[in-house]
Design an enzyme around this catalytic site. Structure first.
Site, PDB file in Angstrom:
ATOM      1  N   ILE A 164       0.838  -1.208   0.000  1.00  0.00           N
ATOM      2  CA  ILE A 164       0.000   0.000   0.000  1.00  0.00           C
ATOM      3  C   ILE A 164       0.868   1.251   0.000  1.00  0.00           C
ATOM      4  CG2 ILE A 164      -1.716   1.316   1.309  1.00  0.00           C
ATOM      5  CD1 ILE A 164      -2.845  -1.380   2.269  1.00  0.00           C
ATOM      6  N   ASP A 203      11.204   2.409   6.469  1.00  0.00           N
ATOM      7  CA  ASP A 203      10.763   1.007   6.453  1.00  0.00           C
ATOM      8  C   ASP A 203      12.012   0.145   6.600  1.00  0.00           C
ATOM      9  OD1 ASP A 203       9.968  -1.609   5.790  1.00  0.00           O
ATOM     10  OD2 ASP A 203       8.327  -0.872   4.538  1.00  0.00           O
ATOM     11  N   CYS A 241      -4.434   5.316   7.678  1.00  0.00           N
ATOM     12  CA  CYS A 241      -5.444   4.390   7.152  1.00  0.00           C
ATOM     13  C   CYS A 241      -4.977   2.948   7.344  1.00  0.00           C
ATOM     14  CB  CYS A 241      -5.679   4.650   5.667  1.00  0.00           C
ATOM     15  SG  CYS A 241      -6.455   6.219   5.300  1.00  0.00           S
ATOM     16  N   ASP A 280      -8.563   6.999   9.827  1.00  0.00           N
ATOM     17  CA  ASP A 280      -9.596   6.062   9.385  1.00  0.00           C
ATOM     18  C   ASP A 280      -9.693   4.877  10.338  1.00  0.00           C
ATOM     19  OD1 ASP A 280     -11.531   5.079   7.461  1.00  0.00           O
ATOM     20  OD2 ASP A 280     -10.023   3.592   6.873  1.00  0.00           O
ATOM     21  N   GLU A 323     -12.368   0.060  18.145  1.00  0.00           N
ATOM     22  CA  GLU A 323     -13.382   0.182  17.109  1.00  0.00           C
ATOM     23  C   GLU A 323     -14.549  -0.750  17.416  1.00  0.00           C
ATOM     24  OE1 GLU A 323     -11.707  -0.361  13.230  1.00  0.00           O
ATOM     25  OE2 GLU A 323     -10.258   1.270  13.464  1.00  0.00           O
ATOM     26  N   HIS A 327     -13.251   3.551   9.355  1.00  0.00           N
ATOM     27  CA  HIS A 327     -12.509   2.427   8.789  1.00  0.00           C
ATOM     28  C   HIS A 327     -13.008   2.112   7.379  1.00  0.00           C
ATOM     29  CE1 HIS A 327      -9.945  -1.229  10.186  1.00  0.00           C
ATOM     30  NE2 HIS A 327      -9.732  -0.968   8.911  1.00  0.00           N
ATOM     31  N   LEU A 328     -12.883   3.116   6.505  1.00  0.00           N
ATOM     32  CA  LEU A 328     -13.381   3.003   5.142  1.00  0.00           C
ATOM     33  C   LEU A 328     -12.302   2.639   4.133  1.00  0.00           C
ATOM     34  CD1 LEU A 328     -15.755   6.130   4.945  1.00  0.00           C
ATOM     35  CD2 LEU A 328     -16.356   3.758   5.461  1.00  0.00           C
ATOM     36  N   GLY A 329     -11.077   2.378   4.609  1.00  0.00           N
ATOM     37  CA  GLY A 329      -9.966   2.141   3.696  1.00  0.00           C
ATOM     38  C   GLY A 329     -10.258   1.132   2.607  1.00  0.00           C
ATOM     39  N   ALA A 330     -10.948   0.078   2.963  1.00  0.00           N
ATOM     40  CA  ALA A 330     -11.230  -0.985   1.990  1.00  0.00           C
ATOM     41  C   ALA A 330     -12.654  -0.933   1.466  1.00  0.00           C
ATOM     42  CB  ALA A 330     -10.978  -2.345   2.629  1.00  0.00           C
TER      43      ALA A 330
END
Length: 525
Positions: free
Chosen positions: A151, A170, A229, A255, A260, A278-281
């Site tokens: 991502i 990273d 996100c 997000d 939750e 939590h709309l990422g997907a």
């Protein structure tokens, strides 16, 4: 026919794929915990999203369960260590919603830059506060990624298209990969100090939990805007509110939250804060994609043994599985043999492959060796939990791939290290299909490992074979196959024979008392 339960709301495409592949499927979204516990024992597979909680209690009731498939990335709702211990494969679909989640992060970044939610609310309230909402451009700004995996790399690509400069922290990002992506590999402190926007794209682990702690948030560049996100728990939410209130952080968009559904949060109502549930997907395309992927992956596993995107088992494609199957059978037999023959504590295992085996995916072969070896400790061991059990027992596992000329088309050798030294067995495949033992502890011997067998170490002297055969015959034990090997004439020799029924303990003691016998063991495959 394998049976799969879909216990969360999922695209009907998933059920269609299961049925087309020969898997019986039942769709029962919205089950209570007790309802799930009552029926889960009937199923080989469980397909879920985020609502179903695969707890230790559920796993204990799932006596036939072989695989859990998560349609999505996060597996916070699955007890992965518990599943591993019970030999249950846990899969996710890390790529089905990657674009959707990356686009949501970019959307939130724009929303922060131009204060879109506040401007929309103000305008629809009948106000015309044009001078109140002074935004910033993203062009020319520095985007700092925390996590540059699937991502994160998509976000980087989109940001570069917006003419942003991109840097990334990273630990797994190589300089070569960073160069390919066109981004700068940086330390976390560099990202915090220099980035105008920060987006998070890392799983929640012990090492990433609160990666944006109060201390690290204080290190950020004044006026930074932060987007998450990925997973709740990556940011100290109380510290984020304080720094928003102080003005050090110009804006934040979440997000995901620590708890939750996030029905309450100290961040709610904070100026320059944006939240989504939590709309990422949550796009039509992503929902269909992850449903299709999880069904295909689970069907591959249940029908052909293919393993894709598993969190607790080496990957094994559906195309590889048939080719690897005989090698895995050989490896498991060798592991079982050495496990039954060695009575001392095993401290290390080395798996060596040569010839044709050296060209294959070695991880499943090693897992099969460990399954055979660890089965001496538990009847429920398989390729999933065997590596887990080996780690629990501090058994060091090594893999060696040889490229050299050998006597056989292919060879797999298993060596265990014990306080008494090393013990090694080796095997090959006849006709590329039939497992065949070719060596025990340095002694050449060819044998099939099947059913009940008897292993005898003796002095190589005339008359022993006759005495052994007579003893078995007097006990009415029928010999199926008879295999011999020795180090040298008159030295140590072995007899490995198959029998129609297991040799009883009294008969074992009778054989032990035969002249020249050093070791007797009953084996079972």
């Amino acid at each position: 026919m394998p049976k799969v339960l879909i216990s969360d709301k999922m695209s009907p495409k998933a059920a269609e794929i299961f049925r087309a592949r020969g898997v019986e499927v039942h769709e029962k979204p919205g089950l209570t915990k007790d309802e799930l516990l009552a029926i889960i024992g009937d199923y080989d597979g469980l397909a879920i999203r985020s609502a179903t909680k695969v707890t230790k209690e559920v796993l204990a009731a799932a006596t036939n369960l072989k695989v859990v498939g998560r349609a999505g990335i996060g597996v916070d709702n699955v007890d992965v260590p518990g599943a591993s211990a019970r030999g249950v494969v846990v899969m996710n679909t890390p790529f089905g919603n990657s674009i959707t989640t990356a686009e949501h992060a970019i959307a939130l970044m724009f929303a922060l830059a131009r204060q879109l939610p506040e401007a929309d609310a103000s305008t629809q309230a009948g106000k015309w506060e044009k001078n109140r909402f002074m935004g910033v451009e993203v062009t020319g700004k520095t985007l700092g990624l925390i996590g540059a995996g699937n991502i994160g790399s998509i976000v980087a690509d989109r940001a570069l298209g917006l003419k942003m400069r991109v840097m990334a922290y990273d630990p797994f990002l190589t300089p070569e990969r960073a160069q390919d992506l066109g981004i700068e590999k940086a330390s976390l402190d560099d990202v915090l100090a220099r980035a105008d926007f920060i987006t998070l794209h890392t799983p929640l682990t012990d090492s990433t939990r609160n990666i944006l702690s109060r201390e690290n948030l204080a290190k950020t560049k004044k006026g930074v805007r932060i987007v998450n996100c990925a997973r709740g728990g990556l940011i100290d939410e109380a510290a984020l509110k304080d720094l928003l209130d102080s003005g050090h952080i110009a804006g934040a968009a979440l997000d995901v939250f620590v708890e939750e559904p996030a029905e309450k949060s100290p961040l709610f109502g904070t100026p320059n804060f944006i939240s989504t549930p939590h709309l990422g997907a949550s796009t039509t395309e992503a929902q269909v994609n992850v449903a299709i992927q999880v069904a295909e992956q689970m069907a591959d596993f249940l029908i052909s043994g293919g393993v894709t995107n598993a969190l607790n088992m080496p990957s094994l494609s559906a195309e590889e599985a048939p080719r690897l199957k005989p090698y895995m059978a050989l490896a498991e037999e060798l592991g079982s043999l050495v496990g039954q023959l060695v009575s001392e504590e095993v401290r290390g295992v080395t798996v060596e492959v040569e010839g044709a085996a050296a060209e294959l995916n070695m991880k499943p072969i090693t897992a099969a060796v460990l399954a055979g070896l660890m089965r001496q400790h538990s009847d429920t061991v398989n390729m999933v939990n065997a590596p887990h059990l080996a780690r629990e027992r501090n058994i060091d596992v090594a893999e060696v791939r040889h490229e050299r000329e050998i006597d056989y088309h292919t060879l797999v050798r298993v060596t265990v290290r014990t306080p008494e030294g090393e013990r090694s067995v080796a095997g090959t495949l006849f006709g590329n299909v039939i497992p065949r033992l070719v060596e025990i502890f340095g002694i050449k011997v060819e044998a099939d490992l099947k059913g009940s067998m008897l292993y005898v170490v003796n002095e190589d002297k005339p008359g022993f074979i006759g005495r052994l055969g007579t003893t078995l015959g007097e006990a009415s034990v029928n010999i199926g196959t008879f295999h011999l090997g020795r180090r040298a004439a008159g030295g140590e020799a072995i007899v490995l024979l198959s029998v129609d029924e297991p040799v009883t303990e009294p008969l074992m003691w009778t054989i032990c008392r035969l002249p020249g016998v050093r070791t007797v063991k009953s084996l079972n495959f």
